[in-house]
Scaffold this motif. Structure first.
Motif: not given
Length: 201
Positions: A38-45, A104-113
């Motif tokens: 998945g694409r990383i959409v949020e980070m903290e430093a 943001e999940p993009l691949e393997g959604l069934a596994q994540m679910a």
């Protein structure tokens, strides 16, 4: 979608710069059952000298991964229930890190679910504890080199950059006013209250 592993040389040697840089990059977990990504959409430093950082007290056995060269995982159980995925962010022996807050999940959604049963797709990895559960990340990944390109790793995709916003961090009781939270502007997968989201930078 071709995800190219990030090399250590690609990573800025500065915690705040690294947190911003990581928005739009990809978190990948390759398993025998298939890939989750998945694409990383949020980070903290959590930079050097930050009193809220787990590295602030100095190197201990439990936080040693934060003192590794940038690009290593620091996985810590928080509140007794949720693992958090952080990444070391400075030169070796300098303790600091960045926290992966949402993907943001993009691949393997069934596994994540299957790992987060009954959860809407938008909420599978929207938040630091949720994303580690969805990606199957636990204590065994502490210290893993995220630049190795297999297992659990980080990468990039050749795609146009998206606007990045910045605001203060979430859930802290001190050092609350520092603009150290970076996120993909407009993404519905970013965690936290909508009112905290600032404009793109």
């Amino acid at each position: 979608m071709r995800i190219v592993p990030l090399r250590r040389a690609d990573l800025p040697v500065d915690t705040v710069e690294l947190a911003r840089f990581m928005v739009g990059k990809y978190l990948v977990h390759d398993l025998a059952a298939g890939r989750m990504s998945g694409r990383i959409v949020e980070m903290e430093a959590y930079p050097v000298g930050d009193s809220t950082s787990h590295a602030f007290i100095g190197r201990r056995a439990w936080n040693a991964s934060l003192f590794l060269e940038r690009g290593h995982a620091y996985v810590r159980l928080t509140y007794g229930s949720s693992y958090m995925l952080n990444m070391s962010s400075e030169a070796a022996e300098t303790g600091a890190g960045v926290l992966v807050r949402a993907v943001e999940p993009l691949e393997g959604l069934a596994q994540m679910a299957a790992l987060r049963s009954g959860v809407p797709p938008r909420d599978l990895a929207r938040g630091p504890g949720r994303l580690t559960q969805a990606f199957g990340i636990g204590a065994a990944f502490d210290g893993v080199d995220l630049c190795r390109g297999h297992g659990l790793w980080i990468g990039r995709v050749d795609e146009p950059a998206r606007p990045v916003g910045v605001t203060t961090r979430i859930g802290l009781s001190r050092e609350t006013g520092r603009p150290l939270r970076f996120f993909e502007a407009g993404s519905p997968y970013v965690s936290g209250p909508r009112r905290l989201l600032a404009g793109g930078v």
